[in-house]
Scaffold this motif. Sequence first.
Motif, PDB file in Angstrom:
ATOM      1  N   PHE A 154       1.719 -12.208  -4.126  1.00  0.00           N
ATOM      2  CA  PHE A 154       2.409 -11.014  -3.649  1.00  0.00           C
ATOM      3  C   PHE A 154       2.328  -9.944  -4.729  1.00  0.00           C
ATOM      4  O   PHE A 154       2.641 -10.213  -5.899  1.00  0.00           O
ATOM      5  CB  PHE A 154       3.884 -11.313  -3.358  1.00  0.00           C
ATOM      6  N   MET A 155       1.946  -8.730  -4.351  1.00  0.00           N
ATOM      7  CA  MET A 155       1.867  -7.617  -5.297  1.00  0.00           C
ATOM      8  C   MET A 155       2.728  -6.481  -4.761  1.00  0.00           C
ATOM      9  O   MET A 155       2.390  -5.851  -3.750  1.00  0.00           O
ATOM     10  CB  MET A 155       0.421  -7.168  -5.492  1.00  0.00           C
ATOM     11  N   ASP A 156       3.862  -6.246  -5.427  1.00  0.00           N
ATOM     12  CA  ASP A 156       4.828  -5.266  -4.962  1.00  0.00           C
ATOM     13  C   ASP A 156       4.576  -3.916  -5.633  1.00  0.00           C
ATOM     14  O   ASP A 156       5.039  -3.671  -6.740  1.00  0.00           O
ATOM     15  CB  ASP A 156       6.252  -5.760  -5.260  1.00  0.00           C
ATOM     16  N   GLU A 157       3.830  -3.053  -4.965  1.00  0.00           N
ATOM     17  CA  GLU A 157       3.476  -1.720  -5.456  1.00  0.00           C
ATOM     18  C   GLU A 157       3.041  -1.752  -6.931  1.00  0.00           C
ATOM     19  O   GLU A 157       3.620  -1.089  -7.779  1.00  0.00           O
ATOM     20  CB  GLU A 157       4.656  -0.762  -5.275  1.00  0.00           C
ATOM     21  N   PRO A 158       1.992  -2.527  -7.247  1.00  0.00           N
ATOM     22  CA  PRO A 158       1.589  -2.701  -8.645  1.00  0.00           C
ATOM     23  C   PRO A 158       0.969  -1.470  -9.286  1.00  0.00           C
ATOM     24  O   PRO A 158       0.802  -1.434 -10.501  1.00  0.00           O
ATOM     25  CB  PRO A 158       0.562  -3.846  -8.563  1.00  0.00           C
ATOM     26  N   THR A 159       0.623  -0.451  -8.496  1.00  0.00           N
ATOM     27  CA  THR A 159      -0.040   0.728  -9.071  1.00  0.00           C
ATOM     28  C   THR A 159       0.804   1.994  -8.948  1.00  0.00           C
ATOM     29  O   THR A 159       0.323   3.083  -9.261  1.00  0.00           O
ATOM     30  CB  THR A 159      -1.397   0.969  -8.374  1.00  0.00           C
ATOM     31  N   ILE A 170       0.733  -4.223   3.309  1.00  0.00           N
ATOM     32  CA  ILE A 170       1.974  -3.860   3.990  1.00  0.00           C
ATOM     33  C   ILE A 170       2.348  -2.462   3.537  1.00  0.00           C
ATOM     34  O   ILE A 170       2.531  -2.211   2.339  1.00  0.00           O
ATOM     35  CB  ILE A 170       3.104  -4.853   3.678  1.00  0.00           C
ATOM     36  N   ALA A 171       2.447  -1.535   4.489  1.00  0.00           N
ATOM     37  CA  ALA A 171       2.679  -0.128   4.168  1.00  0.00           C
ATOM     38  C   ALA A 171       3.932   0.374   4.863  1.00  0.00           C
ATOM     39  O   ALA A 171       4.329  -0.136   5.918  1.00  0.00           O
ATOM     40  CB  ALA A 171       1.481   0.720   4.581  1.00  0.00           C
ATOM     41  N   THR A 187       2.562  -1.374  -0.557  1.00  0.00           N
ATOM     42  CA  THR A 187       2.517  -0.010  -1.066  1.00  0.00           C
ATOM     43  C   THR A 187       2.990   0.945   0.022  1.00  0.00           C
ATOM     44  O   THR A 187       3.082   0.574   1.195  1.00  0.00           O
ATOM     45  CB  THR A 187       1.099   0.383  -1.518  1.00  0.00           C
ATOM     46  N   HIS A 188       3.295   2.178  -0.366  1.00  0.00           N
ATOM     47  CA  HIS A 188       3.633   3.209   0.620  1.00  0.00           C
ATOM     48  C   HIS A 188       2.410   4.051   0.987  1.00  0.00           C
ATOM     49  O   HIS A 188       2.482   4.894   1.875  1.00  0.00           O
ATOM     50  CB  HIS A 188       4.734   4.124   0.060  1.00  0.00           C
ATOM     51  N   ASP A 189       1.287   3.832   0.309  1.00  0.00           N
ATOM     52  CA  ASP A 189       0.090   4.657   0.468  1.00  0.00           C
ATOM     53  C   ASP A 189      -0.941   3.922   1.332  1.00  0.00           C
ATOM     54  O   ASP A 189      -1.639   3.025   0.853  1.00  0.00           O
ATOM     55  CB  ASP A 189      -0.483   4.982  -0.911  1.00  0.00           C
ATOM     56  N   VAL A 190      -1.042   4.297   2.603  1.00  0.00           N
ATOM     57  CA  VAL A 190      -1.989   3.628   3.508  1.00  0.00           C
ATOM     58  C   VAL A 190      -3.425   3.853   3.061  1.00  0.00           C
ATOM     59  O   VAL A 190      -4.265   2.948   3.144  1.00  0.00           O
ATOM     60  CB  VAL A 190      -1.803   4.131   4.952  1.00  0.00           C
ATOM     61  N   ARG A 242      -6.627  -6.445   6.377  1.00  0.00           N
ATOM     62  CA  ARG A 242      -5.755  -6.034   7.473  1.00  0.00           C
ATOM     63  C   ARG A 242      -4.556  -5.288   6.908  1.00  0.00           C
ATOM     64  O   ARG A 242      -4.195  -5.460   5.746  1.00  0.00           O
ATOM     65  CB  ARG A 242      -5.260  -7.242   8.285  1.00  0.00           C
ATOM     66  N   ILE A 243      -3.933  -4.450   7.761  1.00  0.00           N
ATOM     67  CA  ILE A 243      -2.767  -3.680   7.356  1.00  0.00           C
ATOM     68  C   ILE A 243      -1.664  -3.877   8.380  1.00  0.00           C
ATOM     69  O   ILE A 243      -1.906  -3.802   9.593  1.00  0.00           O
ATOM     70  CB  ILE A 243      -3.089  -2.178   7.223  1.00  0.00           C
ATOM     71  N   ALA A 244      -0.454  -4.134   7.886  1.00  0.00           N
ATOM     72  CA  ALA A 244       0.742  -4.165   8.723  1.00  0.00           C
ATOM     73  C   ALA A 244       1.629  -3.003   8.293  1.00  0.00           C
ATOM     74  O   ALA A 244       1.974  -2.886   7.114  1.00  0.00           O
ATOM     75  CB  ALA A 244       1.485  -5.491   8.568  1.00  0.00           C
ATOM     76  N   VAL A 245       1.985  -2.139   9.233  1.00  0.00           N
ATOM     77  CA  VAL A 245       2.815  -0.967   8.949  1.00  0.00           C
ATOM     78  C   VAL A 245       4.257  -1.307   9.316  1.00  0.00           C
ATOM     79  O   VAL A 245       4.533  -1.744  10.439  1.00  0.00           O
ATOM     80  CB  VAL A 245       2.329   0.261   9.748  1.00  0.00           C
TER      81      VAL A 245
END
Length: 339
Positions: A182-187, A40-41, A217-220, A229-232
């Motif tokens: 769920f991993m909320d921006e872990p990096t 999720i971006a 994350t905010h980094d696609v 898969r990616i959901a924006v």
Amino acid sequence: MAEPVLEIRDLHVDYGFDDDPTHVLRGVDLTLHRGEVLGIAGESGCGKSTLAYAATRLLPPPGLITGGEVFLTDREGRRRDILSLGDAELRSARWRDVAIVFQGAMNSLNPVFRVGRQIADAIMAHRPGVRRAEAWEQAADLLETVGISADRVRDYPHQLSGGMRQRVMIAMALALEPQVLFMDEPTTALDVVMQRQILEQISELRDRLGFSVVFITHDVSLLVEIADRIAVMYAGEIVEEAVAGDVYRRPRHPYSQGLLGSFPPLHGPRRELTGIPGTPPDLSALPPGCPYAARCPHAMDVCREVRPALTPTAAGEPARSVACHLHTEDVRLPESLAV
């Protein structure tokens, strides 16, 4: 494709209890399949973390879930709505069926307890028959699973680096072998070398243990390395969903294209970063029509009047949905967004 393990249907979240709340999630639909990594971006404030906390019923006040369903299929094959579970059922499901790795590892770990005790306490809380010594042994094994020496089990959080603390959070989340992580921006707070190590660790553990991941994350470009898969997300809605490689190589929504132009590529030749003009909209006063229209270089009159629905593209691309008027039947696409 594997069977769904988590299904989010028409999820709505408001902030505020007065007569004029802010609608931060508006009808979000997502499906996570077994063994899948769903990325999720989106920019800060688009609703990514709110989605994770709402789906796990960890949303703090003044957040309020006002509609929707979150179905989880447990190990016994039962399909249950997390949002309707009682307190005892919810406590049992957390960490055993669904777990979360929070964004700030230092703030999530208790600074006055050893990391081994924090993992052991979680194990004993959900498995009353496990003795303390056995739980500590499991904690040490979990640390080794995420690449930390077992002799660090008696360390305090401040004795570990940022990357090691993040690995401790991953070990804690995996302690009860959950089905969904769920991993909320872990990096986000880590350097690029540690980011790479964490991503490789997650991929290896996913392949070995078989859990499913929602990676926020905010980094696609980072998601392309790990996600299937990616959901924006933009302004509390999903604006594009597709296979990760398709989003990276052929973004259909102008916002997805803007996100990709805001980060340097991990591979290939260097290119100029373009960024996204303007600022995200005020969620308490969204304009009519598409919420991205004011920032979109391809906006048309219809974009400022009618809100686009998340639907398959007019080109009939499989496994891709876009919320954009540019992809309806009667519109001539700009070259950068053409199939």
